[in-house]
Design a protein around this motif. Structure first.
Motif, PDB file in Angstrom:
ATOM      1  N   ASN A  69      77.662  50.657 -16.598  1.00  0.00           N
ATOM      2  CA  ASN A  69      76.553  49.979 -17.258  1.00  0.00           C
ATOM      3  C   ASN A  69      77.084  48.721 -17.947  1.00  0.00           C
ATOM      4  OD1 ASN A  69      74.314  49.157 -18.688  1.00  0.00           O
ATOM      5  ND2 ASN A  69      73.742  51.220 -19.291  1.00  0.00           N
ATOM      6  N   LEU A 101      74.787  48.693 -13.398  1.00  0.00           N
ATOM      7  CA  LEU A 101      73.519  48.586 -14.108  1.00  0.00           C
ATOM      8  C   LEU A 101      73.589  47.410 -15.056  1.00  0.00           C
ATOM      9  CD1 LEU A 101      73.859  51.576 -13.183  1.00  0.00           C
ATOM     10  CD2 LEU A 101      72.559  52.227 -15.185  1.00  0.00           C
ATOM     11  N   ILE A 109      65.881  47.429 -16.055  1.00  0.00           N
ATOM     12  CA  ILE A 109      67.271  47.530 -15.614  1.00  0.00           C
ATOM     13  C   ILE A 109      67.330  47.163 -14.139  1.00  0.00           C
ATOM     14  CG2 ILE A 109      69.150  49.174 -15.097  1.00  0.00           C
ATOM     15  CD1 ILE A 109      69.015  48.883 -18.005  1.00  0.00           C
ATOM     16  N   ILE A 111      69.678  47.623 -10.858  1.00  0.00           N
ATOM     17  CA  ILE A 111      70.756  48.461 -10.358  1.00  0.00           C
ATOM     18  C   ILE A 111      71.228  47.866  -9.041  1.00  0.00           C
ATOM     19  CG2 ILE A 111      71.416  50.756  -9.578  1.00  0.00           C
ATOM     20  CD1 ILE A 111      68.709  51.523 -11.254  1.00  0.00           C
ATOM     21  N   ILE A 157      66.328  55.419 -16.671  1.00  0.00           N
ATOM     22  CA  ILE A 157      67.677  55.344 -16.120  1.00  0.00           C
ATOM     23  C   ILE A 157      68.279  56.722 -15.853  1.00  0.00           C
ATOM     24  CG2 ILE A 157      68.861  55.062 -18.338  1.00  0.00           C
ATOM     25  CD1 ILE A 157      69.817  53.490 -14.962  1.00  0.00           C
TER      26      ILE A 157
END
Length: 171
Positions: A69, A101, A109, A111, A157
């Motif tokens: 992340n 991410l 978000i 990805i 998430i």
């Protein structure tokens, strides 16, 4: 030809496609600007890779993939390319796909998923897994066997990661 493609990619990634197009059409002023855009893109990519290298131990593992992340520390246009470069250079193990991410705004978000041709030959398809997973949780995305991307609401998430594991783990 390769330098021209890099210049066009950089202009697109930094949201200046008109500069890249004009440069490709022979506009010398645009070509100068496009080279500056490419230089800026390369500098930013080096910063992203530097951050990635510093945090290699921060990857989280699932049985079928690993992820990292980035938070909001990098732009969303850099994550997929950074993951590809990290895989190709051997910084990230290639035993499973990797996801990056990045926060795109206060509640979304992005990805980015990357894999390898060897995993694809074994039936691992991050594009299909991405499309199926984001569809289940109200996001959007797709890709192909070794590269994919999707966007989801930030509060989804954990749900995304668990569903992605289920979908990818079936292979």
């Amino acid at each position: 030809v390769y330098k021209r493609q890099m210049m066009l990619d950089a202009c697109g990634n930094l949201r200046k496609p008109e500069v890249g197009f004009a440069a490709a059409m022979g506009d010398e002023d645009a070509a100068t600007e496009a080279l500056a855009v490419m230089s800026s893109y390369q500098e930013q990519m080096l910063n992203v890779l530097g951050e990635l290298v510093k945090k290699l131990g921060s990857f989280k593992l699932f049985p079928s993939f690993r992820y990292f992340n980035f938070g909001s520390s990098v732009g969303p246009g850099f994550v997929g390319e950074a993951l590809s470069l990290a895989i190709e250079s051997g910084l990230i193990p290639t035993d499973r796909p990797v996801l990056g991410l990045v926060r795109t705004d206060k509640d979304k978000i992005k990805i980015s998923a990357r894999s390898t041709p060897a995993l694809a030959a074994q039936g691992v398809d991050v594009g299909q897994a991405m499309a199926k997973t984001v569809a289940e949780i109200g996001g959007h995305g797709s890709g192909h066997d070794v590269a994919a991307a999707g966007r989801i609401p930030m509060q989804k998430i954990d749900e995304f990661l668990n569903i992605f594991e289920r979908v990818l783990g079936r292979k």
